[in-house]
Motif scaffolding. Sequence first.
Motif, PDB file in Angstrom:
ATOM      1  N   THR A   1       0.829  -1.353  -0.101  1.00  0.00           N
ATOM      2  CA  THR A   1       0.106   0.125  -0.187  1.00  0.00           C
ATOM      3  C   THR A   1       0.873   1.264  -0.028  1.00  0.00           C
ATOM      4  OG1 THR A   1      -1.812  -1.101   1.299  1.00  0.00           O
ATOM      5  CG2 THR A   1      -1.731   1.172   1.302  1.00  0.00           C
ATOM      6  N   ASN A   2       0.549   2.112  -0.764  1.00  0.00           N
ATOM      7  CA  ASN A   2       1.261   3.278  -0.901  1.00  0.00           C
ATOM      8  C   ASN A   2      -0.110   4.736  -0.594  1.00  0.00           C
ATOM      9  OD1 ASN A   2       2.394   5.773  -1.478  1.00  0.00           O
ATOM     10  ND2 ASN A   2       2.447   5.710  -3.512  1.00  0.00           N
ATOM     11  N   THR A   3       0.072   5.451   0.586  1.00  0.00           N
ATOM     12  CA  THR A   3      -0.708   6.235   0.977  1.00  0.00           C
ATOM     13  C   THR A   3      -0.506   7.698   0.357  1.00  0.00           C
ATOM     14  OG1 THR A   3       0.390   6.456   3.072  1.00  0.00           O
ATOM     15  CG2 THR A   3      -1.318   4.827   2.824  1.00  0.00           C
ATOM     16  N   ALA A   4       0.387   7.573  -0.523  1.00  0.00           N
ATOM     17  CA  ALA A   4       0.751   9.017  -1.047  1.00  0.00           C
ATOM     18  C   ALA A   4      -0.461   9.524  -1.731  1.00  0.00           C
ATOM     19  CB  ALA A   4       2.080   9.161  -1.558  1.00  0.00           C
ATOM     20  N   ASP A   5      -0.388  11.028  -1.846  1.00  0.00           N
ATOM     21  CA  ASP A   5      -1.423  11.603  -2.659  1.00  0.00           C
ATOM     22  C   ASP A   5      -1.155  10.916  -4.429  1.00  0.00           C
ATOM     23  OD1 ASP A   5      -3.193  13.326  -4.376  1.00  0.00           O
ATOM     24  OD2 ASP A   5      -2.119  14.974  -3.533  1.00  0.00           O
ATOM     25  N   PRO A   6      -2.203  10.458  -5.008  1.00  0.00           N
ATOM     26  CA  PRO A   6      -1.750   9.991  -6.134  1.00  0.00           C
ATOM     27  C   PRO A   6      -1.429  10.957  -7.146  1.00  0.00           C
ATOM     28  CG  PRO A   6      -3.963   9.571  -5.618  1.00  0.00           C
ATOM     29  CD  PRO A   6      -3.402  10.004  -4.479  1.00  0.00           C
ATOM     30  N   SER A   7      -2.256  12.272  -6.847  1.00  0.00           N
ATOM     31  CA  SER A   7      -2.004  13.464  -8.009  1.00  0.00           C
ATOM     32  C   SER A   7      -0.350  13.716  -7.990  1.00  0.00           C
ATOM     33  CB  SER A   7      -2.821  14.615  -7.570  1.00  0.00           C
ATOM     34  OG  SER A   7      -2.538  14.991  -6.364  1.00  0.00           O
ATOM     35  N   ALA A   8       0.199  13.671  -7.002  1.00  0.00           N
ATOM     36  CA  ALA A   8       1.725  13.810  -6.837  1.00  0.00           C
ATOM     37  C   ALA A   8       2.683  12.814  -7.297  1.00  0.00           C
ATOM     38  CB  ALA A   8       1.920  14.251  -5.119  1.00  0.00           C
ATOM     39  N   VAL A   9       2.024  11.749  -7.697  1.00  0.00           N
ATOM     40  CA  VAL A   9       2.949  10.667  -8.229  1.00  0.00           C
ATOM     41  C   VAL A   9       3.044  10.814  -9.613  1.00  0.00           C
ATOM     42  CG1 VAL A   9       3.263   8.299  -8.331  1.00  0.00           C
ATOM     43  CG2 VAL A   9       2.011   9.099  -6.171  1.00  0.00           C
ATOM     44  N   PRO A  10       4.247  11.113 -10.403  1.00  0.00           N
ATOM     45  CA  PRO A  10       4.282  11.358 -11.884  1.00  0.00           C
ATOM     46  C   PRO A  10       3.932  10.080 -12.500  1.00  0.00           C
ATOM     47  CG  PRO A  10       6.647  11.192 -10.747  1.00  0.00           C
ATOM     48  CD  PRO A  10       5.544  11.008  -9.647  1.00  0.00           C
ATOM     49  N   ALA A  11       3.253  10.219 -13.640  1.00  0.00           N
ATOM     50  CA  ALA A  11       3.045   8.954 -14.468  1.00  0.00           C
ATOM     51  C   ALA A  11       4.041   8.745 -15.618  1.00  0.00           C
ATOM     52  CB  ALA A  11       1.415   9.279 -14.964  1.00  0.00           C
ATOM     53  N   ASP A  12       4.248   7.491 -15.968  1.00  0.00           N
ATOM     54  CA  ASP A  12       5.226   7.363 -16.866  1.00  0.00           C
ATOM     55  C   ASP A  12       4.128   7.316 -18.342  1.00  0.00           C
ATOM     56  OD1 ASP A  12       7.350   6.932 -15.229  1.00  0.00           O
ATOM     57  OD2 ASP A  12       7.198   5.310 -15.004  1.00  0.00           O
ATOM     58  N   ASP A  13       4.774   8.013 -19.227  1.00  0.00           N
ATOM     59  CA  ASP A  13       3.819   7.847 -20.697  1.00  0.00           C
ATOM     60  C   ASP A  13       4.834   7.475 -21.490  1.00  0.00           C
ATOM     61  OD1 ASP A  13       2.817   8.429 -22.902  1.00  0.00           O
ATOM     62  OD2 ASP A  13       2.167  10.503 -22.474  1.00  0.00           O
ATOM     63  N   VAL A  14       4.470   5.987 -22.071  1.00  0.00           N
ATOM     64  CA  VAL A  14       5.420   5.372 -22.898  1.00  0.00           C
ATOM     65  C   VAL A  14       4.891   4.814 -24.296  1.00  0.00           C
ATOM     66  CG1 VAL A  14       6.649   4.658 -21.135  1.00  0.00           C
ATOM     67  CG2 VAL A  14       5.086   3.137 -21.760  1.00  0.00           C
ATOM     68  N   ARG A  15       5.645   4.478 -25.275  1.00  0.00           N
ATOM     69  CA  ARG A  15       5.286   3.752 -26.553  1.00  0.00           C
ATOM     70  C   ARG A  15       6.123   2.516 -26.433  1.00  0.00           C
ATOM     71  NH1 ARG A  15       3.147   8.148 -25.936  1.00  0.00           N
ATOM     72  NH2 ARG A  15       2.524   9.581 -27.721  1.00  0.00           N
ATOM     73  N   ILE A  16       5.113   1.476 -26.421  1.00  0.00           N
ATOM     74  CA  ILE A  16       5.554   0.026 -26.384  1.00  0.00           C
ATOM     75  C   ILE A  16       5.662  -0.620 -27.578  1.00  0.00           C
ATOM     76  CG2 ILE A  16       5.447  -2.310 -25.148  1.00  0.00           C
ATOM     77  CD1 ILE A  16       3.849  -0.763 -22.915  1.00  0.00           C
ATOM     78  N   PRO A  17       6.842  -0.946 -28.217  1.00  0.00           N
ATOM     79  CA  PRO A  17       6.811  -1.551 -29.664  1.00  0.00           C
ATOM     80  C   PRO A  17       6.031  -3.145 -29.260  1.00  0.00           C
ATOM     81  CG  PRO A  17       9.006  -0.831 -28.931  1.00  0.00           C
ATOM     82  CD  PRO A  17       7.981  -0.700 -27.785  1.00  0.00           C
ATOM     83  N   VAL A  18       5.448  -3.360 -30.468  1.00  0.00           N
ATOM     84  CA  VAL A  18       4.469  -4.730 -30.473  1.00  0.00           C
ATOM     85  C   VAL A  18       5.073  -5.404 -31.768  1.00  0.00           C
ATOM     86  CG1 VAL A  18       2.487  -3.955 -29.213  1.00  0.00           C
ATOM     87  CG2 VAL A  18       2.747  -3.346 -31.600  1.00  0.00           C
ATOM     88  N   PRO A  19       4.649  -6.790 -31.810  1.00  0.00           N
ATOM     89  CA  PRO A  19       4.947  -7.621 -33.017  1.00  0.00           C
ATOM     90  C   PRO A  19       4.218  -7.080 -34.125  1.00  0.00           C
ATOM     91  CG  PRO A  19       4.519  -8.883 -30.990  1.00  0.00           C
ATOM     92  CD  PRO A  19       4.428  -7.590 -30.576  1.00  0.00           C
ATOM     93  N   GLY A  20       4.773  -7.265 -35.276  1.00  0.00           N
ATOM     94  CA  GLY A  20       4.248  -6.781 -36.493  1.00  0.00           C
ATOM     95  C   GLY A  20       4.440  -5.350 -36.784  1.00  0.00           C
ATOM     96  N   GLY A  21       4.982  -4.579 -36.067  1.00  0.00           N
ATOM     97  CA  GLY A  21       5.076  -3.110 -36.272  1.00  0.00           C
ATOM     98  C   GLY A  21       4.338  -2.208 -35.529  1.00  0.00           C
ATOM     99  N   GLY A  22       4.647  -1.056 -35.129  1.00  0.00           N
ATOM    100  CA  GLY A  22       3.749  -0.251 -34.408  1.00  0.00           C
ATOM    101  C   GLY A  22       4.220   0.038 -33.143  1.00  0.00           C
ATOM    102  N   HIS A  23       3.382   0.391 -32.136  1.00  0.00           N
ATOM    103  CA  HIS A  23       3.389   0.585 -30.793  1.00  0.00           C
ATOM    104  C   HIS A  23       2.061   0.604 -30.076  1.00  0.00           C
ATOM    105  CE1 HIS A  23       2.756   4.764 -31.899  1.00  0.00           C
ATOM    106  NE2 HIS A  23       2.136   5.028 -30.867  1.00  0.00           N
TER     107      HIS A  23
END
Length: 273
Positions: free
Chosen positions: A3-25
Motif C-alpha cells: 500500500t502506498n498512501t501518498a497523494d496519487p496526484s503527486a505521483v508522476p505518470a510514465d507515458d510510454v510507447r511500447i513496440p509490438v510484434p508486426g510493427g507499431g506501438h
Amino acid sequence: MTTNTADPSAVPADDVRIPVPGGGHLWADRSGAGSPVVLLHGAGMDSRLWDPIVPRLAGHHEVIRFDARGLGRSAPPEAPFSDVDDLRTVLDHFGHRRAALVGLSMGGETSLDFALAHPDRVAALALVGASVSGHSWPATPELSAYSAARRERDAARLAELELSIWASLGRTAPGGELIEVMVADNAERRIISELHIAPSAEGDAEPRLGTITAPTLVVHGDHDHPEIGVIAERLAADLPAARAHRVPDADHYLPLRTPDRLAELLLAHLSRS
C-alpha cells in the motif's frame, strides 16, 4: 498487498510507447506504487475511460493502462495481432510476471482469454460489463444493426449505435461528453483495427470458465444492455472464485458514470486478492 498512501496526484505518470510484434506501438502510462493493476478498456473507446479511476487506485497500487491496438494513441495494426499477446507485451515491458487485470467489455474478454492462456500471470480479475469469447449474442434488431455497421465499415453509423446501445444514459449523465468524444475519435480506428485481429489460438473462453481460479469480481451497471447482465450471471455462476455486484445508475461506461462506487469495489477486491 503493498500500500502506498501518498497523494496519487503527486505521483508522476510514465507515458510510454511500447513496440509490438508486426510493427507499431501501444501507448501506455503508469502511475502510483504497490502491487500492479492493469486496466483494459472496451472496443470503440480508449484509456480515457479510466481517467476517474486511475487516481483512486494509484494511492494503493501501481496502475498501468494502455490503448488497445489501433485505438486512442496506439498505432494502427500493420499485420494480424492478438489482444492477448499485446497484454503480455505490456506486462513484460513493465517487468511484471504477475498482475491483477481490470477489464471492461472487450477488455474483460481479453482478461479472461489471458487468464486461460497464462493462469500463472493473473493475480486477480475484475470484469466490468464484460463480454466473453464464445458467447452467443441474441439477434435483436439493434445488435444486428450494430454488427452490420461494423461489417459495412460505416463509422458514422457505428458511432451512433455505440452511443444509443451502450451509453443509454446519454450525454447529460456523468462522463457523457467524454464518452461522445471517445466514440467519435475511435469509430473509424476500430473498424480498421478489427480487420487485423487474429483468431484466438486458445479457443472460446465461455465453456472453460470453470478452469479459471483467480479471485474475480464481476460488475455490471443496471442500465447496461440486458445481455451484459446475462453474461454477468454466467460469469458469477461458472467462475469458481467469483463475486458479483450490480451497480445502480450506470450503463456500459460504468467507470465514467459511477467512478466512486467502482473504485470502492475494486479496492476492496484487490485488497483481498
